[in-house]
Design a protein around this motif. Structure first.
Motif, PDB file in Angstrom:
ATOM      1  N   LEU A  24      61.898  59.299  13.879  1.00  9.78           N
ATOM      2  CA  LEU A  24      60.910  58.818  14.845  1.00  9.78           C
ATOM      3  C   LEU A  24      61.643  58.365  16.098  1.00  9.78           C
ATOM      4  O   LEU A  24      62.377  57.396  16.075  1.00  9.78           O
ATOM      5  N   ASN A  25      61.451  59.101  17.173  1.00 12.50           N
ATOM      6  CA  ASN A  25      62.102  58.723  18.423  1.00 12.50           C
ATOM      7  C   ASN A  25      61.109  58.665  19.576  1.00 12.50           C
ATOM      8  O   ASN A  25      61.493  58.610  20.720  1.00 12.50           O
ATOM      9  N   ASN A  26      59.809  58.686  19.256  1.00 13.92           N
ATOM     10  CA  ASN A  26      58.812  58.565  20.313  1.00 13.92           C
ATOM     11  C   ASN A  26      58.358  57.101  20.398  1.00 13.92           C
ATOM     12  O   ASN A  26      58.382  56.383  19.409  1.00 13.92           O
ATOM     13  N   SER A  51      61.967  53.244   7.621  1.00 16.67           N
ATOM     14  CA  SER A  51      63.362  52.809   7.487  1.00 16.67           C
ATOM     15  C   SER A  51      63.499  51.295   7.351  1.00 16.67           C
ATOM     16  O   SER A  51      64.509  50.822   6.851  1.00 16.67           O
ATOM     17  N   ASN A  52      62.495  50.527   7.734  1.00 17.40           N
ATOM     18  CA  ASN A  52      62.559  49.069   7.576  1.00 17.40           C
ATOM     19  C   ASN A  52      62.072  48.615   6.200  1.00 17.40           C
ATOM     20  O   ASN A  52      61.988  47.425   5.930  1.00 17.40           O
ATOM     21  N   GLY A  53      61.732  49.574   5.318  1.00 20.92           N
ATOM     22  CA  GLY A  53      61.302  49.259   3.964  1.00 20.92           C
ATOM     23  C   GLY A  53      59.799  49.118   3.806  1.00 20.92           C
ATOM     24  O   GLY A  53      59.297  49.000   2.687  1.00 20.92           O
ATOM     25  N   ASP A  54      59.056  49.123   4.895  1.00 19.22           N
ATOM     26  CA  ASP A  54      57.607  49.020   4.839  1.00 19.22           C
ATOM     27  C   ASP A  54      57.052  50.300   4.231  1.00 19.22           C
ATOM     28  O   ASP A  54      57.445  51.402   4.608  1.00 19.22           O
ATOM     29  N   PRO A  96      41.885  70.539   9.048  1.00 22.02           N
ATOM     30  CA  PRO A  96      42.512  69.687  10.061  1.00 22.02           C
ATOM     31  C   PRO A  96      43.751  68.987   9.508  1.00 22.02           C
ATOM     32  O   PRO A  96      43.835  68.716   8.317  1.00 22.02           O
ATOM     33  N   GLY A  97      44.697  68.743  10.379  1.00 21.05           N
ATOM     34  CA  GLY A  97      45.873  67.986  10.000  1.00 21.05           C
ATOM     35  C   GLY A  97      45.597  66.504  10.162  1.00 21.05           C
ATOM     36  O   GLY A  97      44.529  66.098  10.606  1.00 21.05           O
ATOM     37  N   ILE A  98      46.572  65.693   9.780  1.00 19.14           N
ATOM     38  CA  ILE A  98      46.429  64.244   9.916  1.00 19.14           C
ATOM     39  C   ILE A  98      47.631  63.706  10.666  1.00 19.14           C
ATOM     40  O   ILE A  98      48.774  63.974  10.297  1.00 19.14           O
ATOM     41  N   GLU A  99      47.364  62.966  11.731  1.00 11.97           N
ATOM     42  CA  GLU A  99      48.411  62.256  12.453  1.00 11.97           C
ATOM     43  C   GLU A  99      48.388  60.803  12.016  1.00 11.97           C
ATOM     44  O   GLU A  99      47.351  60.306  11.585  1.00 11.97           O
ATOM     45  N   ALA A 100      49.514  60.143  12.170  1.00 11.49           N
ATOM     46  CA  ALA A 100      49.587  58.730  11.804  1.00 11.49           C
ATOM     47  C   ALA A 100      50.322  57.963  12.898  1.00 11.49           C
ATOM     48  O   ALA A 100      51.130  58.529  13.643  1.00 11.49           O
ATOM     49  N   TYR A 101      50.014  56.680  12.988  1.00 11.73           N
ATOM     50  CA  TYR A 101      50.633  55.777  13.951  1.00 11.73           C
ATOM     51  C   TYR A 101      51.098  54.547  13.185  1.00 11.73           C
ATOM     52  O   TYR A 101      50.374  54.050  12.325  1.00 11.73           O
ATOM     53  N   TYR A 102      52.275  54.042  13.525  1.00 11.63           N
ATOM     54  CA  TYR A 102      52.808  52.850  12.858  1.00 11.63           C
ATOM     55  C   TYR A 102      52.958  51.744  13.885  1.00 11.63           C
ATOM     56  O   TYR A 102      53.672  51.894  14.865  1.00 11.63           O
ATOM     57  N   HIS A 103      52.243  50.657  13.671  1.00 14.01           N
ATOM     58  CA  HIS A 103      52.226  49.554  14.628  1.00 14.01           C
ATOM     59  C   HIS A 103      52.215  48.222  13.918  1.00 14.01           C
ATOM     60  O   HIS A 103      51.923  48.127  12.739  1.00 14.01           O
ATOM     61  N   GLY A 104      52.470  47.205  14.708  1.00 13.81           N
ATOM     62  CA  GLY A 104      52.228  45.843  14.275  1.00 13.81           C
ATOM     63  C   GLY A 104      51.062  45.319  15.083  1.00 13.81           C
ATOM     64  O   GLY A 104      50.577  45.976  16.002  1.00 13.81           O
ATOM     65  N   ALA A 105      50.602  44.159  14.738  1.00 13.76           N
ATOM     66  CA  ALA A 105      49.505  43.554  15.485  1.00 13.76           C
ATOM     67  C   ALA A 105      49.767  42.067  15.608  1.00 13.76           C
ATOM     68  O   ALA A 105      50.328  41.451  14.709  1.00 13.76           O
ATOM     69  N   HIS A 106      49.386  41.531  16.743  1.00 14.38           N
ATOM     70  CA  HIS A 106      49.466  40.079  16.899  1.00 14.38           C
ATOM     71  C   HIS A 106      48.245  39.586  17.669  1.00 14.38           C
ATOM     72  O   HIS A 106      47.629  40.325  18.424  1.00 14.38           O
ATOM     73  N   VAL A 120      61.530  51.700  14.227  1.00 13.22           N
ATOM     74  CA  VAL A 120      62.069  52.259  12.995  1.00 13.22           C
ATOM     75  C   VAL A 120      62.750  53.575  13.336  1.00 13.22           C
ATOM     76  O   VAL A 120      62.417  54.217  14.326  1.00 13.22           O
ATOM     77  N   ASP A 121      63.708  53.966  12.527  1.00 15.80           N
ATOM     78  CA  ASP A 121      64.470  55.184  12.787  1.00 15.80           C
ATOM     79  C   ASP A 121      63.850  56.427  12.159  1.00 15.80           C
ATOM     80  O   ASP A 121      63.931  57.513  12.708  1.00 15.80           O
ATOM     81  N   TRP A 122      63.263  56.273  10.973  1.00 15.30           N
ATOM     82  CA  TRP A 122      62.740  57.427  10.260  1.00 15.30           C
ATOM     83  C   TRP A 122      61.545  57.043   9.401  1.00 15.30           C
ATOM     84  O   TRP A 122      61.297  55.863   9.143  1.00 15.30           O
TER      85      TRP A 122
END
Length: 130
Positions: A24-26, A51-54, A96-106, A120-122
Motif C-alpha cells: 500500500l503506497n497510495n 502490517s500493523n497487525g490490525d 462487480p469487484g470490491i474495493e476497500a479503504y483502511y482508515h481511522g476515525a476520531h 501501513v506498508d502492506w
C-alpha cells in the motif's frame, strides 16, 4: 454395505482458497479486495490483515450483500480503526469487484467524526477461509 464415506472436501471445493499480499503506497490506503464477487464462496470468509497487525474477518455473503451499498467493518480490539468496502465495476460478464479503504476515525470537540489515514506498508488478503 457402506455405512459411511469420507470425502476430501478440498477436492470438492468449487472456489479455492487465495492469499494475496499487496503493498500500500497510495495516500488513502485504497486497494482492490477482489476483482470480481464471482470468486467468493458465500459460506466462507475473507480475512484482511495489515502490517500493523490490525485484522478484519467478514463472511463472504456479507461482503456480497454490501456490494451496492458501502459497509464498514470494525475490529473490536482496535478502537477507531475500520475497513470500509465498496463496489467497483468490472469488465462485462464478470460480477462487480470490491474495493476497500483502511482508515481511522476520531471525534473532534464538536462531536464530528473525521477519517484519518493509517500508515501501513502492506495488506494480506485471504479469500475463502474456513
Amino acid at each position: 454395505m457402506i455405512e459411511s464415506m469420507l470425502f476430501n472436501r478440498e477436492n470438492y471445493r468449487k472456489y479455492g482458497y487465495t492469499s494475496i499480499t499487496k503493498t500500500l503506497n497510495n495516500p488513502d490506503h485504497r486497494f482492490k479486495l477482489v476483482d470480481s464477487v464471482d470468486v467468493l464462496d458465500m459460506n466462507r470468509y475473507t480475512v484482511v490483515t495489515f502490517s500493523n497487525g490490525d485484522s478484519y474477518r467478514a463472511k463472504n455473503y456479507v461482503l456480497y450483500n454490501h456490494v451496492d451499498e458501502p459497509s464498514t467493518f470494525f475490529n473490536p480490539t482496535t478502537q477507531g480503526n475500520y475497513l470500509q468496502v465498496d463496489h467497483e465495476t468490472t469488465a462485462y460478464g464478470a460480477g462487480p469487484g470490491i474495493e476497500a479503504y483502511y482508515h481511522g476515525a476520531h471525534e473532534d470537540d464538536d462531536h464530528a467524526m473525521h477519517e484519518t489515514p493509517i500508515t501501513v506498508d502492506w495488506v494480506k488478503i485471504e479469500i475463502n477461509v474456513d
